[in-house]
Design a protein around this motif. Structure first.
Motif, PDB file in Angstrom:
ATOM      1  N   UNK A 120       4.959  -1.053  18.763  1.00 22.49           N
ATOM      2  CA  UNK A 120       6.216  -1.330  18.088  1.00 22.49           C
ATOM      3  C   UNK A 120       5.973  -1.380  16.591  1.00 22.49           C
ATOM      4  N   UNK A 121       6.963  -0.978  15.836  1.00 23.34           N
ATOM      5  CA  UNK A 121       6.816  -1.070  14.382  1.00 23.34           C
ATOM      6  C   UNK A 121       6.831  -2.521  13.943  1.00 23.34           C
ATOM      7  N   UNK A 122       5.889  -2.879  13.098  1.00 24.73           N
ATOM      8  CA  UNK A 122       5.832  -4.263  12.589  1.00 24.73           C
ATOM      9  C   UNK A 122       6.874  -4.432  11.494  1.00 24.73           C
ATOM     10  N   UNK A 123       7.362  -5.643  11.359  1.00 27.30           N
ATOM     11  CA  UNK A 123       8.337  -5.945  10.318  1.00 27.30           C
ATOM     12  C   UNK A 123       7.645  -5.959   8.964  1.00 27.30           C
ATOM     13  N   UNK A 124       8.050  -5.060   8.077  1.00 29.59           N
ATOM     14  CA  UNK A 124       7.371  -4.956   6.785  1.00 29.59           C
ATOM     15  C   UNK A 124       7.655  -6.178   5.923  1.00 29.59           C
ATOM     16  N   UNK A 125       6.650  -6.667   5.252  1.00 28.09           N
ATOM     17  CA  UNK A 125       6.797  -7.761   4.291  1.00 28.09           C
ATOM     18  C   UNK A 125       6.867  -7.148   2.905  1.00 28.09           C
ATOM     19  N   UNK A 126       7.894  -7.503   2.147  1.00 27.97           N
ATOM     20  CA  UNK A 126       8.156  -6.764   0.918  1.00 27.97           C
ATOM     21  C   UNK A 126       7.670  -7.444  -0.348  1.00 27.97           C
ATOM     22  N   UNK A 127       7.136  -8.636  -0.215  1.00 30.03           N
ATOM     23  CA  UNK A 127       6.661  -9.321  -1.416  1.00 30.03           C
ATOM     24  C   UNK A 127       5.232  -8.913  -1.713  1.00 30.03           C
ATOM     25  N   UNK A 128       4.960  -8.378  -2.866  1.00 30.27           N
ATOM     26  CA  UNK A 128       3.616  -7.909  -3.205  1.00 30.27           C
ATOM     27  C   UNK A 128       2.678  -9.061  -3.463  1.00 30.27           C
ATOM     28  N   UNK A 129       1.428  -8.883  -3.070  1.00 32.85           N
ATOM     29  CA  UNK A 129       0.386  -9.880  -3.333  1.00 32.85           C
ATOM     30  C   UNK A 129      -0.165  -9.653  -4.738  1.00 32.85           C
ATOM     31  N   UNK A 130      -0.344 -10.742  -5.481  1.00 32.00           N
ATOM     32  CA  UNK A 130      -0.749 -10.625  -6.880  1.00 32.00           C
ATOM     33  C   UNK A 130      -2.234 -10.376  -7.029  1.00 32.00           C
ATOM     34  N   UNK A 131      -2.610  -9.786  -8.151  1.00 30.74           N
ATOM     35  CA  UNK A 131      -4.015  -9.680  -8.528  1.00 30.74           C
ATOM     36  C   UNK A 131      -4.785  -8.611  -7.806  1.00 30.74           C
ATOM     37  N   UNK A 132      -4.127  -7.591  -7.225  1.00 32.94           N
ATOM     38  CA  UNK A 132      -4.813  -6.555  -6.478  1.00 32.94           C
ATOM     39  C   UNK A 132      -4.808  -5.268  -7.290  1.00 32.94           C
ATOM     40  N   UNK A 133      -5.972  -4.624  -7.405  1.00 35.98           N
ATOM     41  CA  UNK A 133      -6.093  -3.422  -8.213  1.00 35.98           C
ATOM     42  C   UNK A 133      -6.547  -2.275  -7.333  1.00 35.98           C
ATOM     43  N   UNK A 134      -5.699  -1.281  -7.163  1.00 33.84           N
ATOM     44  CA  UNK A 134      -6.063  -0.124  -6.365  1.00 33.84           C
ATOM     45  C   UNK A 134      -6.643   0.954  -7.255  1.00 33.84           C
ATOM     46  N   UNK A 135      -7.645   1.655  -6.714  1.00 39.90           N
ATOM     47  CA  UNK A 135      -8.216   2.778  -7.437  1.00 39.90           C
ATOM     48  C   UNK A 135      -7.345   4.003  -7.265  1.00 39.90           C
ATOM     49  N   UNK A 136      -7.719   5.078  -7.889  1.00 43.37           N
ATOM     50  CA  UNK A 136      -7.001   6.330  -7.748  1.00 43.37           C
ATOM     51  C   UNK A 136      -7.978   7.400  -7.327  1.00 43.37           C
ATOM     52  N   UNK A 137      -7.460   8.469  -6.831  1.00 47.06           N
ATOM     53  CA  UNK A 137      -8.314   9.582  -6.428  1.00 47.06           C
ATOM     54  C   UNK A 137      -9.113   9.243  -5.202  1.00 47.06           C
ATOM     55  N   UNK A 138     -10.445   9.167  -5.332  1.00 46.77           N
ATOM     56  CA  UNK A 138     -11.338   9.057  -4.186  1.00 46.77           C
ATOM     57  C   UNK A 138     -11.399   7.714  -3.532  1.00 46.77           C
ATOM     58  N   UNK A 139     -10.899   6.651  -4.090  1.00 42.72           N
ATOM     59  CA  UNK A 139     -11.060   5.365  -3.408  1.00 42.72           C
ATOM     60  C   UNK A 139     -10.413   4.243  -4.150  1.00 42.72           C
ATOM     61  N   UNK A 152      -1.086  -1.443   2.041  1.00 40.49           N
ATOM     62  CA  UNK A 152      -0.420  -1.735   0.772  1.00 40.49           C
ATOM     63  C   UNK A 152       0.007  -3.192   0.766  1.00 40.49           C
ATOM     64  N   UNK A 153       0.160  -3.798  -0.410  1.00 37.77           N
ATOM     65  CA  UNK A 153       0.592  -5.199  -0.472  1.00 37.77           C
ATOM     66  C   UNK A 153       1.908  -5.454   0.245  1.00 37.77           C
ATOM     67  N   UNK A 154       2.768  -4.423   0.337  1.00 40.61           N
ATOM     68  CA  UNK A 154       4.055  -4.598   1.009  1.00 40.61           C
ATOM     69  C   UNK A 154       3.905  -4.827   2.504  1.00 40.61           C
ATOM     70  N   UNK A 155       2.756  -4.444   3.073  1.00 42.86           N
ATOM     71  CA  UNK A 155       2.498  -4.668   4.494  1.00 42.86           C
ATOM     72  C   UNK A 155       1.573  -5.873   4.658  1.00 42.86           C
ATOM     73  N   UNK A 156       2.123  -6.992   5.042  1.00 42.71           N
ATOM     74  CA  UNK A 156       1.402  -8.232   5.326  1.00 42.71           C
ATOM     75  C   UNK A 156       0.853  -8.932   4.087  1.00 42.71           C
ATOM     76  N   UNK A 157       1.014  -8.365   2.905  1.00 42.88           N
ATOM     77  CA  UNK A 157       0.436  -8.977   1.707  1.00 42.88           C
ATOM     78  C   UNK A 157       0.928 -10.394   1.473  1.00 42.88           C
ATOM     79  N   UNK A 158       2.233 -10.614   1.576  1.00 49.98           N
ATOM     80  CA  UNK A 158       2.783 -11.946   1.353  1.00 49.98           C
ATOM     81  C   UNK A 158       2.321 -12.916   2.436  1.00 49.98           C
ATOM     82  N   UNK A 159       2.232 -12.417   3.678  1.00 47.76           N
ATOM     83  CA  UNK A 159       1.740 -13.263   4.768  1.00 47.76           C
ATOM     84  C   UNK A 159       0.318 -13.715   4.508  1.00 47.76           C
ATOM     85  N   UNK A 160      -0.530 -12.780   4.074  1.00 50.06           N
ATOM     86  CA  UNK A 160      -1.932 -13.111   3.841  1.00 50.06           C
ATOM     87  C   UNK A 160      -2.074 -14.116   2.702  1.00 50.06           C
ATOM     88  N   UNK A 161      -1.242 -13.963   1.670  1.00 43.03           N
ATOM     89  CA  UNK A 161      -1.266 -14.923   0.564  1.00 43.03           C
ATOM     90  C   UNK A 161      -0.879 -16.319   1.058  1.00 43.03           C
TER      91      UNK A 161
END
Length: 587
Positions: free
Chosen positions: A11-30, A96-105
């Motif tokens: 089943x599709x999980x209910x998306x959490x839309x609140x972004x978790x702070x302080x996370x830095x994603x790279x670009x390109x390869x990782x 992505x922070x939108x998926x479970x990010x707020x829950x984890x925080x």
């Protein structure tokens, strides 16, 4: 895990839309390291698996259950050949922070944390476990790093089973990628642990699981925890699941000693992990992890210095489906909701002093009696944590004309009492919840016994819900797979499907308290190969038949001195599903 993770679709999980702070994603390869490093897990941690596809909030269930740490299941690719990780392989659930990010925080704000888990039976069976799916070690490593930095976690779990245990190329890619990520984490000052979750025998890992660890050693990959799934043995042997856990983990410790000869005994025990399946596992009732098993495993794991204690899965920790095996949403046994979580939660280091606590359960959890009859059930108590205290037992909720007696009326936690329920000749037919409560000081725990007062007359006579028109099994108890269905039926809109397989007859039963020394007739309509209808207990009689359509079966019996009988219907091994409808016991 094995079967629970082999569901045909998530089943599709209910998306959490609140972004978790302080996370830095790279670009390109990782991905790049976040500004702040994750907090290491405690040296000993209880972290049950959370089924991430259900749409439920992990933070909400963590708070309700008392589980501070969760193992989040599962991350996989959407299709073979892909290198992109998603929750449950679902493109709508990206890493992505939108998926479970707020829950984890929220979980971290309460002093807990999460462990993302890659793989699981569905991925391992279908080729979407990322190291099986993706042929690039660098891309696999980048996926691991993305999960680590997106959610700022300090441990990744690799759930490897089924086909993934036979994929030598995937095993090698996975360990090479983990090694690469470990070097990346060390260079960035980031704590990182890797756990492998693997199926087991009752004596330790099979050779396929050992091959995963041997490959890790040959690649210079550090494995911090080897977590065994101490269930689903499928060996046809009798099982004491607590003792089997001890022999499995002890065997693992000895295997680790040969792989890592420089480690001390304490270090080897500190590499072990245990994942149970509360209640009836996928094999069936022969492999049942009971409420009595849980404190035994807890005490033993604590005494040995085991690193991780877990179970599959948090959503199973309730008694909502007695007699059902391998369910994702209930344990299949009578239990208090969150019993296993409450038992295991103090395992986590730093969780505070162990309190004196206990549980209350009733088995069997339901029965039907006729006016003038009586029945008994056993009230079981168990020590959840701390020391055994005196528990005072009471029963409430009995209707007019029904009396209850508990003998003894108080027990030391770990003891049992007999509940006797007697209906007078004037008791009104109906179904009534009788609440059994155990009290010790300020603590109070309850369990429900469902009493049905039946009566002559009506289509089912003394049998309750013999036409299954309630739409539920209650008060029937069935082996795994038994269910009420809407087709095919003999009459009305519902019937019973009895799930006979190669390993079980699929038996469904109902216990009746009839009049002693009295003649009765059991009848019903059956469809399918080798459908059996009968009684046992204070009388013994049965009849069977095979029919492609519904055919009536009936058999007479006479009760003995007690009048208590169990009515049963079942199929036969390997003969397929049997359907039953309009069952009745008449005098």
């Amino acid at each position: 895990m094995r079967r629970p993770r082999a569901l045909g679709a998530f089943l599709s999980a209910l998306a959490t839309t609140v972004a978790s702070a302080g996370l830095v994603l790279g670009s390109g390869g990782g991905a790049q390291a976040a500004a702040t490093a994750a907090t290491p897990l405690p040296a000993h941690v209880f972290a049950p698996y959370f089924e991430a596809w259900t749409g439920e909030s992990p933070a909400a269930l963590a708070q309700q259950s008392g589980a501070k740490y969760l193992t989040m299941a599962f991350i996989q690719t959407e299709a073979r050949g892909s290198c992109t990780p998603y929750w449950n392989g679902d493109r709508s659930q990206p890493i992505a922070p939108s998926e479970f990010g707020a829950d984890f925080t929220t979980i971290r704000s309460r002093g807990g944390d999460v462990i993302p888990s890659f793989g699981g039976y569905t991925a391992d069976n279908g080729g979407t476990e990322i190291a099986d799916s993706c042929s690039s070690v660098d891309s696999i490593a980048a996926a691991y790093e993305k999960v680590i930095t997106t959610y700022d976690v300090s441990r990744l779990d690799m759930d490897i089973e089924d086909n993934s245990l036979e994929n030598s190329a995937g095993i090698d890619r996975r360990n090479k990628a983990i090694k690469q990520v470990q070097e990346w984490a060390a260079a960035n000052g980031r704590p990182l642990e890797i756990s492998y979750t693997l199926p087991t025998t009752t004596r330790g890992l099979a050779d396929s699981g050992l091959a995963v660890l041997r490959n890790a050693v040959s690649n210079g990959t550090r494995v911090d925890v080897v977590n065994l799934m101490t269930f689903d043995y499928y060996d046809g042997a009798p099982h004491d699941m607590a003792e089997d856990t001890k022999t499995a983990i002890s065997g693992l410790k000895d295997q680790l000693a040969r792989l890592y000869p420089s480690k001390t005994e304490a270090q080897l025990w500190g590499m072990t992990g245990i994942t149970e399946m509360p209640g009836i596992d996928d094999y069936g009732p022969a492999e049942t992890f009971t409420t009595a098993n849980a404190p035994v495993v807890y005490d033993w794991a604590r005494s040995k210095g085991v690193n991780t204690l877990s179970f599959w899965a948090l959503q199973r920790d309730n008694g909502g489906c007695p007699g059902t095996g391998g369910s994702d949403s209930c344990s299949g046994i009578a239990q208090d909701t969150w019993y296993f979580t409450h038992t295991f939660a103090p395992f986590t280091s730093g969780s505070g002093p162990v309190t004196d606590d206990y549980s209350v359960a009733v088995a069997p959890g339901s029965a039907a009696i006729a006016p003038g009859g009586s029945t008994t059930t056993t009230v079981n108590t168990a020590v959840v944590s701390g020391n055994a205290k005196t528990v005072t037992l009471t029963a409430s909720g009995a209707p007019s004309g029904v009396t209850t007696t508990l003998s003894p009326a108080s027990v030391t936690a770990g003891g049992a009492s007999k509940l006797t329920v007697t209906a007078s000749a004037t008791a009104v037919p109906g179904t009534y919840p009788i609440i059994v409560t155990g009290t010790s000081g300020t603590l109070s725990h309850s369990a429900t016994f469902t009493l049905t007062v039946s009566g002559p007359g009506g289509g089912n006579g003394f049998l309750v819900n013999g036409d299954f028109e309630t739409g539920s099994l209650n008060p029937w108890t069935c082996e795994s797979g038994g269910a009420v269905v809407s087709t095919p039926t003999h009459g009305g809109g519902h019937a019973l499907a009895v799930a006979a397989t190669a390993s079980q007859t699929g038996e469904c039963t109902q216990t009746l308290a009839l009049s002693p020394n009295t003649a009765y007739t059991l009848s019903g309509w059956l469809q399918g190969g080798y459908g059996y209808l009968g009684v046992r207990g204070d009388a013994s009689a049965s009849v069977w038949g095979s029919s492609s359509g519904y055919a009536k079966q009936s058999v007479g019996f006479t009760t003995g001195s007690t009048g208590e009988v169990t009515v049963y219907v079942h199929g036969w091994y390997g003969q397929g599903t049997v359907y039953a409808d309009d069952l009745a016991v008449t005098s």
